[in-house]
Design an enzyme around this catalytic site. Sequence first.
Site, PDB file in Angstrom:
ATOM      1  CG  PHE A  14       2.151  -0.974  -0.887  1.00 39.11           C
ATOM      2  CD1 PHE A  14       3.256  -0.256  -0.444  1.00 39.11           C
ATOM      3  CD2 PHE A  14       2.253  -1.687  -2.080  1.00 39.11           C
ATOM      4  CE1 PHE A  14       4.450  -0.238  -1.175  1.00 39.11           C
ATOM      5  CE2 PHE A  14       3.431  -1.682  -2.812  1.00 39.11           C
ATOM      6  CZ  PHE A  14       4.520  -0.947  -2.366  1.00 39.11           C
ATOM      7  CG  ASN A  35     -12.980  -1.501   3.739  1.00 41.73           C
ATOM      8  OD1 ASN A  35     -11.759  -1.588   3.649  1.00 41.73           O
ATOM      9  ND2 ASN A  35     -13.792  -2.360   3.152  1.00 41.73           N
ATOM     10  CB  THR A  38      -6.299  -5.324   2.931  1.00 45.47           C
ATOM     11  OG1 THR A  38      -6.728  -4.341   1.988  1.00 45.47           O
ATOM     12  CG2 THR A  38      -7.053  -6.621   2.714  1.00 45.47           C
ATOM     13  CB  SER A  78      -8.847  -3.445  -4.794  1.00 44.59           C
ATOM     14  OG  SER A  78      -9.002  -4.821  -5.114  1.00 44.59           O
ATOM     15  CG  ASN A 102     -20.941   3.208  -4.976  1.00 45.89           C
ATOM     16  OD1 ASN A 102     -22.013   3.350  -5.559  1.00 45.89           O
ATOM     17  ND2 ASN A 102     -20.769   2.331  -3.998  1.00 45.89           N
ATOM     18  CB  ALA A 117      -5.719   1.149  -9.041  1.00 51.39           C
ATOM     19  CE1 TYR A 148      -6.906  -6.927  -7.218  1.00 53.21           C
ATOM     20  CE2 TYR A 148      -5.415  -8.021  -8.735  1.00 53.21           C
ATOM     21  CZ  TYR A 148      -5.737  -6.938  -7.952  1.00 53.21           C
ATOM     22  OH  TYR A 148      -4.885  -5.857  -7.895  1.00 53.21           O
TER      23      TYR A 148
END
Length: 324
Positions: A14, A35, A38, A78, A102, A117, A148
Site C-alpha cells: 500500500f 517478496n 502481503t 513489513s 540488511n 518506516a 510487530y
Amino acid sequence: MTQKRILITGAAGFLGSHLCDRFVKEGYYVVGMDNLITGDLKNIEHLFKLKEFEFYHHDVSKFIHVPGKLDYILHFASPASPIDYLKIPIQTLKVGSLGTHNCLGLAKEKQARILVASTSEVYGDPTVHPQPEEYWGNVNPVGPRGVYDEAKRFQEAMTMAYHTYHGLETRIVRIFNTYGPRMRLNDGRVLPAFIGQALRGEDLTMFGDGSQTRSFCYVDDLIEGIYRLLMSDYVYPVNIGNPDEISIKAFGEEIIKLTGTNQKLVSMPLPQDDPKQRRPDISKAIALLGWEPKVSRAEGLKITYDYFKNLSPEELRKTAHRFG
Ligand code: UDP
C-alpha cells in the site's frame, strides 16, 4: 546532473507503491523490491513500462544485492496489519530486524541516506495522549502485537546505532493509521473491513463497544510528510499522521452513511492489547518539516470508497470469509 536512484522495499504494498509513484514523479530512478507476501504486483503494474523503474522479487530478510549506485533507501517492507502479523509472526519479526539490518548495511555500502518506516505501534497501548515522540510507550512484548511492535522498536534502535556508530544518514518516520486506494481489502484493518462489509451487504464488525479511538491520515498527506522528512536533516523519530481523532463506533457510522448501506454495526470481541486511544502529536512535523495533513476524512474516505467500489466482484468476494 545524474539521475538520483532510490531503493524502495515493500514496493508492491500500500505505502510502498504510493512512494514509488511519488519518486518516479520527482524524476528519480526507482528500484522496487518486494517478496509479495502481503504486497500485490497490481499496485505497481503501471510502473513496469517505465524506463526509470525496475523491480526485484526478493525477501529483504535475506542479503540484498542491488547493482549500481543508490542515493536513498526507503525501508517499507513489513506486514502491517494485526491479521497479517498474527498469521506470519516470524516473518514480521525478521523483516523488522534482519531486513532492517540488511537495508542499513546496504545504505552504508552505497553511502545512501536511509529512511525506515516505524509506526505508532511503538507507543503500544499508550498511557500518554496524544502521543509525542518523547513518549517511550506501553508495549506488551509477548502479546499478539509484540512481534510487530518489538520489531519496529528494534528497527529504531538499530537505525540510531548505525547513525551514531557509522555516521550513516538515517531518518525514522512513525506512521499513524493511514488509509487510501490500494489498501488490501482483506488485510483486516478497520477501514477496508467496514467498506468491504458494506459493499457485500454484511453487517459491520465493530470490535468491543467501539469506544477505542484512532486518527486516520489520507495516504497522499502521509507520502508528502515522508518526502519532506527524507529531505530534512533530522535524525530522530518524527510522527506523521492526522490528529483528527474519532471513535471506531463513530467511524463505523460514517462508513454506513458514506456507503448508503442498510447494514448496522455489530459488536465483536475486542482483540487482546487493542490500543484504547491513538492520536499523533504532530508539533515536530509542523515545526521541522512545515508539514500538516490537508485532506479531510470526508474527502479521503470518498476517494477510497470509489477505489473499493470499482474492484472486481471476485476481489470483493475473496474477503468475505474473513469476518463474522
Ligand atoms: N476494528 C474493528 N472492526 C474490524 C477491524 C478493526 O472494530 O473489523 C477496530 C480494532 O479493534 C481497532 C481499530 O478498529 O480498535 C483499528 O484497527 P486496525 O486493525 O485498522 O488498526 P490498528 O488497531 O493497528 O490501529
